[in-house]
Design a protein around this motif. Structure first.
Motif, short mmCIF file in Angstrom:
data_model
loop_
_atom_site.label_atom_id
_atom_site.label_comp_id
_atom_site.label_asym_id
_atom_site.label_seq_id
_atom_site.Cartn_x
_atom_site.Cartn_y
_atom_site.Cartn_z
N ALA A 118 24.90 -11.24 -2.89
CA ALA A 118 24.38 -11.16 -4.25
C ALA A 118 23.00 -10.52 -4.28
CB ALA A 118 24.34 -12.56 -4.86
N ILE A 119 22.16 -10.89 -3.31
CA ILE A 119 20.83 -10.29 -3.22
C ILE A 119 20.94 -8.79 -3.00
CG2 ILE A 119 18.74 -10.14 -1.81
CD1 ILE A 119 19.08 -13.14 -1.24
N GLN A 120 21.79 -8.41 -2.05
CA GLN A 120 21.95 -6.99 -1.74
C GLN A 120 22.50 -6.21 -2.92
OE1 GLN A 120 24.26 -6.91 1.87
NE2 GLN A 120 22.72 -8.04 3.02
N LYS A 121 23.37 -6.85 -3.71
CA LYS A 121 23.92 -6.16 -4.88
C LYS A 121 22.82 -5.85 -5.89
CE LYS A 121 26.60 -4.64 -8.11
NZ LYS A 121 26.92 -3.18 -8.08
N VAL A 122 22.00 -6.85 -6.21
CA VAL A 122 20.91 -6.62 -7.17
C VAL A 122 19.94 -5.59 -6.62
CG1 VAL A 122 18.93 -7.70 -8.31
CG2 VAL A 122 21.12 -8.88 -8.26
N LEU A 123 19.60 -5.72 -5.35
CA LEU A 123 18.66 -4.78 -4.73
C LEU A 123 19.20 -3.36 -4.78
CD1 LEU A 123 16.73 -5.39 -1.43
CD2 LEU A 123 17.89 -3.22 -1.82
N LEU A 356 2.56 4.55 -9.60
CA LEU A 356 3.80 3.85 -9.94
C LEU A 356 3.69 2.38 -9.53
CD1 LEU A 356 6.38 6.48 -8.65
CD2 LEU A 356 5.86 5.97 -11.04
N CYS A 357 4.38 1.53 -10.26
CA CYS A 357 4.40 0.11 -9.92
C CYS A 357 5.70 -0.50 -10.41
CB CYS A 357 3.21 -0.61 -10.56
SG CYS A 357 3.18 -2.39 -10.23
N LEU A 358 6.37 -1.21 -9.52
CA LEU A 358 7.55 -1.98 -9.90
C LEU A 358 7.06 -3.39 -10.20
CD1 LEU A 358 10.63 -1.73 -10.21
CD2 LEU A 358 10.84 -2.57 -7.88
N ARG A 359 6.91 -3.68 -11.48
CA ARG A 359 6.30 -4.95 -11.89
C ARG A 359 7.39 -5.92 -12.35
NH1 ARG A 359 1.03 -5.75 -12.75
NH2 ARG A 359 0.71 -3.49 -12.93
N SER A 360 7.36 -7.12 -11.82
CA SER A 360 8.41 -8.10 -12.09
C SER A 360 7.81 -9.42 -12.54
CB SER A 360 9.27 -8.32 -10.84
OG SER A 360 8.47 -8.75 -9.75
N SER A 361 8.64 -10.20 -13.18
CA SER A 361 8.28 -11.57 -13.55
C SER A 361 8.72 -12.46 -12.40
CB SER A 361 8.99 -11.97 -14.84
OG SER A 361 8.71 -13.31 -15.17
N GLY A 362 7.76 -12.88 -11.56
CA GLY A 362 8.10 -13.55 -10.32
C GLY A 362 8.55 -12.53 -9.28
N GLU A 363 9.16 -13.01 -8.22
CA GLU A 363 9.64 -12.10 -7.18
C GLU A 363 10.60 -11.07 -7.77
OE1 GLU A 363 10.65 -13.69 -3.22
OE2 GLU A 363 10.35 -15.64 -4.15
N ALA A 364 10.55 -9.87 -7.22
CA ALA A 364 11.39 -8.80 -7.76
C ALA A 364 12.87 -9.16 -7.71
CB ALA A 364 11.14 -7.50 -7.00
N VAL A 365 13.29 -9.83 -6.66
CA VAL A 365 14.65 -10.34 -6.54
C VAL A 365 14.55 -11.77 -6.04
CG1 VAL A 365 16.91 -10.07 -5.44
CG2 VAL A 365 15.55 -8.05 -6.01
N SER A 366 15.16 -12.71 -6.75
CA SER A 366 15.01 -14.11 -6.35
C SER A 366 16.20 -14.93 -6.80
CB SER A 366 13.73 -14.69 -6.96
OG SER A 366 13.82 -14.69 -8.38
N LEU A 367 16.32 -16.12 -6.24
CA LEU A 367 17.31 -17.08 -6.69
C LEU A 367 16.80 -17.73 -7.97
CD1 LEU A 367 18.24 -18.80 -3.31
CD2 LEU A 367 19.77 -17.45 -4.74
N GLU A 385 27.44 -22.74 -7.94
CA GLU A 385 27.11 -21.34 -8.21
C GLU A 385 25.64 -21.08 -7.93
OE1 GLU A 385 28.78 -19.01 -11.76
OE2 GLU A 385 26.77 -19.63 -12.42
N MET A 386 25.35 -19.97 -7.25
CA MET A 386 23.99 -19.51 -7.03
C MET A 386 23.81 -18.20 -7.80
SD MET A 386 25.38 -21.11 -4.32
CE MET A 386 25.91 -19.87 -3.15
N ARG A 387 22.70 -18.10 -8.50
CA ARG A 387 22.46 -16.92 -9.33
C ARG A 387 21.25 -16.16 -8.81
NH1 ARG A 387 23.29 -19.79 -15.31
NH2 ARG A 387 25.48 -20.39 -14.95
N VAL A 388 21.47 -14.91 -8.48
CA VAL A 388 20.38 -14.02 -8.07
C VAL A 388 19.96 -13.21 -9.29
CG1 VAL A 388 19.71 -12.12 -6.56
CG2 VAL A 388 21.21 -13.92 -5.70
N VAL A 389 18.66 -13.21 -9.58
CA VAL A 389 18.18 -12.58 -10.80
C VAL A 389 16.99 -11.67 -10.50
CG1 VAL A 389 18.92 -14.54 -12.20
CG2 VAL A 389 16.58 -14.48 -11.32
N SER A 390 16.75 -10.77 -11.43
CA SER A 390 15.57 -9.90 -11.37
C SER A 390 15.18 -9.54 -12.79
CB SER A 390 15.86 -8.63 -10.56
OG SER A 390 14.72 -7.79 -10.51
N TYR A 391 13.90 -9.72 -13.11
CA TYR A 391 13.36 -9.34 -14.41
C TYR A 391 12.18 -8.42 -14.13
CZ TYR A 391 15.63 -13.89 -15.10
OH TYR A 391 16.50 -14.96 -15.07
#
Length: 411
Positions: A118-123, A356-367, A385-391
Motif C-alpha cells: 500500500a505504501i509503495q502504491k501511494v508512493l 520546488l517543495c513537496l509540502r504535506s500535512s504530516g509525513e508525505a506517506v503515512s499510516l 484494515e490499514m489505510r495508507v494516506v497522503s495529503y
C-alpha cells in the motif's frame, strides 16, 4: 492479557514496524529519483498554503518627473496552494489475526506485506504525478482507437503505469481533464514494450471488450482520479503557454514568470535541444541544477555525447538513497541529469530544484491514525484494515526557472 489479537495489539505491531519519520526513506525506491530528490516539508496546516511570487518591477526613468509621475509599485502575487489526497488500503483477515496469536512472525509478515504494498502504491502514484498536470490521466489512446478491448498508448513508455485488475475510466473527448465517461475498463494484459493494453468491460478477469464509447485519442485514468491528482511539473510549467489561473494567480499576466519556461527542441539533436533550452532559461534567470529524463531518452543523450560523458553520484536529502547522474555544463553550474522512468517520453525537465517543495500535512506517506491506532475493524467483514494516506501538494516558488524542454519523439 487478551486471548485474541485485538485492535490495540494489532496497531502496536504496525507501529513497531513503521515508527514515525522512517517511512519515506525506508520505502523510497531508486526508480523514483524526482520523488527522492525534491525538497520536502511536512508543515502544511490550514486550508491552503500561500507561495508568494513577484516577477514585476518598480517603474523608473532617467527623467525625474517621469519617474515620479509614472511610478507604480510592484504587486506581488501568491499561489494559494491546496492539498490533494492519495489513498491505498491493506486488509488482514480475522483468521490471520487469530493464527498470529501463537506465531507473531507470521502475522507481522502478513501485515507488513500488505502495508508495504500500500505504501509503495501511494508512493508510485505520487512519483508518477510529479511530472503531470493534475488531471489524473496516466496515458492516451493512440489515433488507431480500440479493437475488442485492445488499445495502444500514444506514448508506449506510459505502459508502466498500468497493471492487471486496475479499474480505468476514459475522458469524454480528446481534451485531457475532460469529465470521464461512465463506462469503466478492467485491465487484463499489459505489453510494456509496445504499449498495448487489453481491458474487459464487465469485471476483473472478464472477456476482452471495449467499454462503451471509449475512442481514439482520449485519455485514460484510474477510476476516481479525475482532476484530483497533485499539480506536477506539467501543471506548473505546461508545454503550451498557460492562459488560465493556477491556485488563484492569473498566469496570462506573465506566462513565463508564472507558468514556466518552455522550449521546443523536437527538431534538434537531443544534446543541442537540452543545451539550448538550458541556455535560454538561464538568460531568463534560471540556475538549473538538475535534469530529469525518461531512461530511453537519457540513453540517447549518453550515446550522443560519446566519450564526453561524465558521471556523479548524488543523494536524496537524507543521504540514504543514491542516484547515478550524468553531468552536463550549464550556464553557471554543473547540471546533474538523472534517468527517471516516471518522466514522460520525449521530455527534458531542467529544474531549479531549490524552488520546488513537496509540502504535506504530516509525513508525505503515512499510516492513517484515527486516534485508536492505525488498524481498524472492517464493519462488514472478519478483517482488519490499514489505510495508507497522503495529503500533499507540489509547490513552486519560481515557475519561470523551471525548463520544460520537448525532445524528438523518435530516438
Amino acid at each position: 492479557m487478551s486471548n485474541t489479537v485485538d485492535q490495540s495489539s494489532f496497531s502496536a505491531a504496525l507501529k513497531t514496524l513503521y515508527p514515525p519519520g522512517t517511512m519515506i526513506t525506508d520505502q523510497t525506491l531508486t526508480e523514483n529519483p524526482l520523488w527522492g530528490l525534491v525538497p520536502k516539508e511536512t508543515d502544511f496546516y490550514g486550508s491552503n498554503h500561500p507561495v508568494p511570487i513577484n516577477t514585476q518591477q518598480a517603474v523608473g526613468s532617467n527623467t525625474f518627473s517621469y519617474a515620479q509621475s509614472d511610478q507604480h509599485a510592484a504587486e506581488p502575487r501568491a499561489f494559494l496552494v491546496t492539498t490533494v489526497d492519495y489513498y491505498s488500503l491493506a486488509s488482514v483477515s480475522g483468521k490471520t489475526m487469530r493464527a498470529s496469536k501463537t506465531d507473531m512472525g507470521a502475522f507481522v509478515t502478513a501485515a507488513k506485506w500488505g502495508v508495504d504494498k500500500a505504501i509503495q502504491k501511494v508512493l508510485k502514484d505520487i512519483a508518477r504525478d510529479l511530472y503531470r498536470s493534475g488531471t489524473g490521466s496516466i496515458g492516451q489512446i493512440n489515433s488507431s482507437g480500440l479493437s475488442t478491448g485492445v488499445f495502444t498508448l500514444a506514448n508506449p513508455t506510459d505502459a508502466k503505469h498500468f497493471f492487471y485488475g486496475q479499474v480505468l475510466q476514459c475522458t469524454n473527448g480528446t481534451t485531457d481533464g475532460n469529465t470521464p465517461r461512465a463506462a469503466v475498463g478492467y485491465v487484463k494484459t499489459v505489453n510494456a514494450d509496445t504499449g498495448a493494453i487489453t481491458v474487459s468491460s464487465d469485471a476483473v478477469g472478464g472477456a476482452a471488450a471495449t467499454p462503451t464509447s471509449w475512442a481514439a485519442s482520449e485519455y485514460v485514468l484510474p477510476r476516481g482520479n479525475s482532476n484530483l491528482a497533485l499539480t506536477g511539473l506539467e501543471g506548473w510549467a505546461p508545454t503550451t503557454a498557460p492562459t488560465s489561473s493556477l491556485f488563484g494567480v492569473d498566469r496570462s499576466e506573465d506566462p513565463i514568470g508564472y507558468g514556466g519556461y518552455r522550449f521546443d527542441g523536437a527538431a534538434l539533436p537531443i544534446q543541442e535541444a537540452i543545451v539550448t533550452g538550458m541556455t535560454r532559461a538561464g538568460a531568463y534567470g534560471a540556475t538549473i541544477t538538475h535534469g530529469f529524463m525518461n531512461n530511453r531518452w537519457r540513453g540517447a543523450l549518453i550515446n550522443a555525447l560519446g566519450a564526453k560523458v561524465t558521471y556523479a553520484d548524488i543523494s536524496d536529502p537524507t543521504g540514504k538513497i543514491n542516484f547515478k547522474a550524468l553531468e552536463v555544463y550549464g550556464d553557471s553550474t554543473t547540471v546533474r541529469i538523472v534517468a527517471d522512468p516516471n518522466c514522460p517520453a520525449a521530455k527534458f525537465w531542467g529544474l531549479t530544484l531549490s524552488e520546488l517543495c513537496l509540502r504535506s500535512s504530516g509525513e508525505a506517506v503515512s499510516l492513517a491514525d484515527y486516534g485508536n491506532g492505525e488498524a481498524i475493524g472492517i464493519y462488514n467483514a472478519d478483517a482488519g484494515e490499514m489505510r495508507v494516506v497522503s495529503y500533499l501538494q507540489l509547490e513552486c516558488a519560481a515557475p519561470g526557472w523551471q525548463l520544460n524542454c520537448s525532445l524528438a519523439a523518435t530516438i
